[in-house]
Design an enzyme around this catalytic site. Structure first.
Site, PDB file in Angstrom:
ATOM      1  N   GLY A 201       0.959  -1.279  -0.269  1.00 32.16           N
ATOM      2  CA  GLY A 201       0.029  -0.019  -0.059  1.00 32.16           C
ATOM      3  C   GLY A 201       0.803   1.105  -0.099  1.00 32.16           C
ATOM      4  O   GLY A 201       2.151   1.043  -0.192  1.00 32.16           O
ATOM      5  N   ASN A 202       0.382   2.493   0.229  1.00 31.28           N
ATOM      6  CA  ASN A 202       0.957   3.640   0.324  1.00 31.28           C
ATOM      7  C   ASN A 202       0.265   4.484   1.194  1.00 31.28           C
ATOM      8  O   ASN A 202      -0.562   4.263   2.052  1.00 31.28           O
ATOM      9  CB  ASN A 202       1.059   4.340  -1.397  1.00 31.28           C
ATOM     10  CG  ASN A 202      -0.405   4.597  -1.724  1.00 31.28           C
ATOM     11  OD1 ASN A 202      -1.147   5.512  -1.077  1.00 31.28           O
ATOM     12  ND2 ASN A 202      -0.763   3.874  -2.516  1.00 31.28           N
ATOM     13  N   ARG A 203       0.859   5.715   1.536  1.00 35.67           N
ATOM     14  CA  ARG A 203       0.551   6.694   2.630  1.00 35.67           C
ATOM     15  C   ARG A 203      -0.439   7.491   2.438  1.00 35.67           C
ATOM     16  O   ARG A 203      -0.847   8.312   3.267  1.00 35.67           O
ATOM     17  CB  ARG A 203       1.823   7.594   3.137  1.00 35.67           C
ATOM     18  CG  ARG A 203       2.850   6.630   3.797  1.00 35.67           C
ATOM     19  CD  ARG A 203       4.028   7.526   4.035  1.00 35.67           C
ATOM     20  NE  ARG A 203       3.638   8.685   4.971  1.00 35.67           N
ATOM     21  CZ  ARG A 203       4.476   9.676   4.623  1.00 35.67           C
ATOM     22  NH1 ARG A 203       5.493   9.805   4.265  1.00 35.67           N
ATOM     23  NH2 ARG A 203       3.977  10.667   5.587  1.00 35.67           N
TER      24      ARG A 203
END
Ligand code: CTP
Length: 392
Positions: A201-203
């Site tokens: 995933g990512n932020r």
């Protein structure tokens, strides 16, 4: 905008601090006028610190300055939050026996009232009649929320979320320059499953997407939101929730291409896992070094730009570029993305621990083929600048 925040005497008065903060962070100038009873619940120094202005409460103080008229004329919007049942009744009758009552009666500014009280008081026929009369006169009365009240009881009467109050109040005075326009916002961050428990995933938090949605709704647009891994609810917005990039592409296919503006702050995973496991992979099976095979995902916004322009040649498509680089290179990277992805505008920003992801404020450059504009401030202020840039 110059917003006068009136505060009346109820326990929810402490939430007025948050209302003021929302307004100042969106770039509005605020002056607070608490009633004498409001000052039993919240201190004038708090309000002075948050508004950066002196706070007046007394009608018979600095009489030579004719304060009630000065403030009534200064205000471009009056927001009373929280408002007691008594304030509603006095406003309906035009009773001006304190500074706030005088200002409300003397001002030509739009009036927005956010009541908070116990359920029985809100449902009392006197209050119901007062609210109906105020609405007939064009006053916006924001319905209280349902939830925990001051005692142990629960019901309707709670002051709604300050961000919602501010958004509703500003929508009363914002020009409806996006009325009749169809806006698609694609936001959040996609997740690619490794197994049923783990993902890549990512932020991205979705905060810029929410600010874009709220700005577009306030300006009268018909808004669709595709939300990747964050939740958002508004009765005025159609929300489609997605998890992976493949879900996102399927959801976009279902929404069609009939949009005037597509804005895509979403952080789309560039790769997906080639063979996600249907069962949780045990650590003992993965060993001390794990290799994942990844397959490149399609560039979603490039395809979307082509499809939407085929349906509507004058549609405007906005992409984002979050980079860890110097200001000069940021501009070059944004210009490259603008051309390569067929976008009308790229919103570029530098990412660091204190800038970009999951923050309430940001510093960006809006890059189009012939122009670069720097914008800094709340994500809502950035949303406003984006719509101002593309709605010309
Ligand atoms: N984007 C997209 N599909 C992808 C990757 C990105 O639609 N597979 C969109 C993003 O939503 C954003 C814009 O393209 O609006 C730029 O995203 P970014 O991650 O900065 O660009 P990339 O093309 O992935 O380039 P790089 O990661 O090398 O900077």
């Amino acid at each position: 905008m110059r917003v006068l925040v009136g505060i009346t005497g109820g326990v929810a008065a402490y939430k007025a601090a948050e209302v003021i903060r929302e307004l100042t962070e969106s770039g509005h100038e605020v002056r607070a006028v608490p009633t004498a009873n409001a000052l039993r619940f919240i201190g004038a120094p708090t309000l002075e610190a948050l508004t950066h202005n002196s706070v007046h409460s007394e009608l018979y103080e600095d009489v030579e300055d004719v304060r009630h008229i000065e403030l009534a004329q200064w205000a471009e919007l009056i927001l009373v939050a929280p408002a007691t049942a008594s304030f509603l009744a006095r406003t309906v009758s035009g009773i001006a026996d304190d500074l706030l009552g005088n200002i409300v009666l003397a001002s030509k500014a739009p009036l927005v009232i956010a009541p908070a009280m116990h359920t029985e008081m809100w449902l009392n026929s006197a209050t119901v009649t007062n609210v109906a009369k105020l609405r007939e006169r064009g006053v916006m009365v924001i319905d209280p929320a349902v939830g925990r009240l001051t005692g142990n009881d629960t019901g309707v009467g709670r002051l709604p979320d300050p961000a919602y109050i501010v958004q509703s109040a500003l929508s009363k005075v914002v020009a409806k320059d996006l009325a009749g326009k169809k806006v698609l916002v694609v936001a959040g961050g996609t997740r690619e499953a490794i197994d049923p428990v783990r993902f890549i995933g990512n932020r991205s938090s979705g905060k810029q997407g929410i600010a874009l949605v709220e700005e577009a709704v306030a300006r009268g647009a018909d808004v669709q939101l595709v939300a990747a891994n964050f939740s958002y609810y508004s009765p005025e917005v159609q929300v489609t929730s997605v998890t992976s990039t493949s879900d996102l592409i399927t959801a976009l296919g279902k929404l069609g291409n009939n949009f005037d503006f597509v804005i895509m702050p979403a952080a789309v995973s560039d790769y997906r896992v080639a063979n996600p496991s249907a069962k949780k992979v045990k650590k003992s099976d993965m060993g001390s070094s794990l290799q994942l095979s990844l397959i490149e995902n399609p560039d979603v916004v490039s395809q979307l730009a082509k499809d939407v322009r085929t349906a509507n040649a004058s549609a405007k498509i906005v992409g984002f570029a979050a980079e860890t680089t110097s200001a000069d290179t940021l501009l070059q990277l944004a210009q490259t993305k603008l051309a390569k992805k067929g976008l009308d505008l790229v919103v570029a920003n530098e990412v660091s621990d204190t800038l970009g992801f999951d923050q309430d404020t940001n510093e960006v450059i809006l890059v189009s083929a012939d122009k670069q504009t720097q914008v800094s401030g709340s994500k809502r202020a950035i949303a406003k600048a984006i719509f101002d840039a593309i709605n010309q």
